[in-house]
Design an enzyme around this catalytic site. Structure first.
Site, PDB file in Angstrom:
ATOM      1  N   LYS A  53       0.843  -1.206   0.000  1.00 33.87           N
ATOM      2  CA  LYS A  53       0.000   0.000   0.000  1.00 33.87           C
ATOM      3  C   LYS A  53       0.874   1.251   0.000  1.00 33.87           C
ATOM      4  O   LYS A  53       2.060   1.194   0.338  1.00 33.87           O
ATOM      5  CB  LYS A  53      -0.904  -0.011   1.238  1.00 33.87           C
ATOM      6  CG  LYS A  53      -0.142  -0.015   2.569  1.00 33.87           C
ATOM      7  CD  LYS A  53      -1.073  -0.280   3.753  1.00 33.87           C
ATOM      8  CE  LYS A  53      -0.275  -0.349   5.054  1.00 33.87           C
ATOM      9  NZ  LYS A  53      -1.094  -0.807   6.183  1.00 33.87           N
ATOM     10  N   TYR A  92      14.319  29.691   9.952  1.00 30.76           N
ATOM     11  CA  TYR A  92      13.094  30.280  10.491  1.00 30.76           C
ATOM     12  C   TYR A  92      13.066  30.196  12.015  1.00 30.76           C
ATOM     13  O   TYR A  92      13.436  29.185  12.596  1.00 30.76           O
ATOM     14  CB  TYR A  92      11.867  29.546   9.934  1.00 30.76           C
ATOM     15  CG  TYR A  92      11.667  29.749   8.453  1.00 30.76           C
ATOM     16  CD1 TYR A  92      11.395  31.021   7.938  1.00 30.76           C
ATOM     17  CD2 TYR A  92      11.737  28.667   7.580  1.00 30.76           C
ATOM     18  CE1 TYR A  92      11.198  31.195   6.573  1.00 30.76           C
ATOM     19  CE2 TYR A  92      11.546  28.837   6.224  1.00 30.76           C
ATOM     20  CZ  TYR A  92      11.272  30.104   5.721  1.00 30.76           C
ATOM     21  OH  TYR A  92      11.083  30.274   4.385  1.00 30.76           O
TER      22      TYR A  92
HETATM   23  C1  LIG Z   1      -0.336  -1.761   6.823  1.00 33.32           C
HETATM   24  C2  LIG Z   1      -0.893  -3.076   7.239  1.00 33.32           C
HETATM   25  C3  LIG Z   1      -0.050  -4.188   7.390  1.00 33.32           C
HETATM   26  C4  LIG Z   1       1.461  -4.110   7.231  1.00 33.32           C
HETATM   27  O1  LIG Z   1       2.067  -3.645   8.413  1.00 33.32           O
HETATM   28  P1  LIG Z   1       3.657  -3.692   8.562  1.00 33.32           P
HETATM   29  O2  LIG Z   1       3.898  -3.155   9.922  1.00 33.32           O
HETATM   30  O3  LIG Z   1       4.222  -2.794   7.504  1.00 33.32           O
HETATM   31  O4  LIG Z   1       4.072  -5.099   8.378  1.00 33.32           O
HETATM   32  C5  LIG Z   1      -0.639  -5.410   7.665  1.00 33.32           C
HETATM   33  N1  LIG Z   1      -1.986  -5.530   7.815  1.00 33.32           N
HETATM   34  C6  LIG Z   1      -2.814  -4.472   7.708  1.00 33.32           C
HETATM   35  C7  LIG Z   1      -4.281  -4.678   7.880  1.00 33.32           C
HETATM   36  C8  LIG Z   1      -2.302  -3.208   7.434  1.00 33.32           C
HETATM   37  O5  LIG Z   1      -3.127  -2.159   7.341  1.00 33.32           O
END
Ligand SMILES: *Cc1c(COP(=O)(O)O)cnc(C)c1O
Length: 355
Positions: free
Chosen positions: A39, A253
């Protein structure tokens, strides 16, 4: 996005490390299927490139939004893809068209999805985000049976506290999920563990598939660092200007930094617009010629300043921001008061990614 003719900074992605990390994860949880979470453009690493590299070595991929799944299908990725997000009337047809597996996390989803769509059921055992409550397991089963027009290919849950070891809540969630599963003995795929659970809870029940986002990219999720994971990304830039600085001069800044003595100051052409958290102001260290130097003054949108003390370094000197002996993403997360996931997803496409 502006067309880029010249690079201000380069992120090198070592795709071959992906397969090493994957192997290390498989050793950690032997005989489990692996779902790689790609993702948010594989946490900025490039979802299509990452997915192509690991497609033959993993069983599933997952994304948050349906558009992310469509992107992978359009790029020719063939293996099963799970969408974590919520299906809607607008997106229902796209699951079918692009052969994406939906997440059913609410009663209404059983009627929203189109005939023949495959789905995984999501139970909320303590994450408090999406999913059916465990007390409703029997009625969810009835809905699944009443909706034979849909194909239930998996069931999952998600940990809230697996990023660090020693959490009783991880054990409790695992037990709650096992009770839910007694209502669904014939569902083929069962998964709950994220990278944190794989790394910190190797002895726990991982069911028959694990989900890993950070891990396959080579990062640890919490405070515990495991040497069997190797970050696939290094981020580098170059000094664009070096200037003398006098004792008492202020930098950036709000003038939060004042030079303690005469010396030199370097300017780098990257800032929070590229992904350096502003909360790292006056905290970040960067690596130049094998030496760590302190970033000083507030991080600005496009530039940061580095205190060189007495070292009059050359313009164009290479600066390592992330990885390869400089601070890694865990160091950034710790000092910025956030998690590694956020550090990575904040790396923007103003960076030139090289593969
Ligand atoms: C993002 C996500 C993961 C992956 O998590 P990691 O810590 O990157 O392994 C797994 N399951 C769900 C439902 C997620 O939203």
């Amino acid at each position: 996005m502006v067309k880029r003719h010249f690079s201000n900074s380069i992120a090198n992605i070592h795709l071959d490390f992906l397969l090493k990390n994957l192997k290390a994860i498989k050793n950690r949880v032997p005989a489990k299927k692996v779902l790689a979470v790609v993702k948010c453009d594989a946490y900025s690493h490039g979802a299509v490139k990452v997915s192509r590299t690991i497609e033959k070595e993993v069983d599933w991929l997952a994304v948050a939004h349906i558009d992310e799944g469509i992107e992978l299908r359009m790029a020719g990725i063939k293996i099963p893809i799970l969408v974590f997000g919520v299906p809607t009337y607008e997106t229902a047809a796209a699951y079918q068209t692009h052969n994406l597996t939906a997440t059913v996390s609410h009663d209404s989803h059983f009627s929203i999805l189109m005939d023949g769509t495959s789905y995984h059921i999501n139970f909320d055992t303590g994450m408090g985000r999406l999913g059916f409550r465990p007390v409703n397991a029997a009625s969810v089963r009835e809905m699944a049976i009443a909706n034979q027009r849909l194909i239930c290919s998996g069931i999952y849950s998600h940990y809230a506290t697996a990023d660090d070891p020693g959490s009783d809540f991880v054990i409790l969630q695992n037990e709650r999920f096992q009770k839910v599963l007694s209502h669904f003995p014939e569902v083929p795929l069962v998964h709950m563990s994220n990278t944190g659970a794989i790394a910190n809870y190797p002895e726990i029940n991982h069911f028959n598939m694990v989900r890993t986002g950070l891990g396959v990219l080579g990062y640890n999720s919490g405070n515990t660092q495991y040497e069997w994971l190797n970050p696939i990304l290094t981020w580098k830039t170059k000094i664009v200007q070096v200037r003398p600085i006098e004792k008492g001069d202020t930098v950036s800044y709000s003038s939060t930094w004042i030079a303690p003595k005469n010396g030199y100051l370097a300017t780098l052409p990257v800032g929070y617009g590229d992904g350096i958290p502003r909360s790292l102001s006056n905290k970040l260290n960067v690596l130049i010629n094998n030496k760590l130097y302190q970033q000083v003054g507030n991080v600005t949108m496009d530039m940061v300043m580095i205190y060189l003390e007495d070292d009059k370094l050359a313009v164009d000197s290479e600066v390592t921001l992330l990885g390869e002996g400089a601070w890694d993403a865990s160091d950034w997360a710790k000092h910025a008061g956030t998690n590694v996931h956020e550090i990575l997803t904040n790396l923007t496409n103003r960076i030139t990614f090289q593969y």
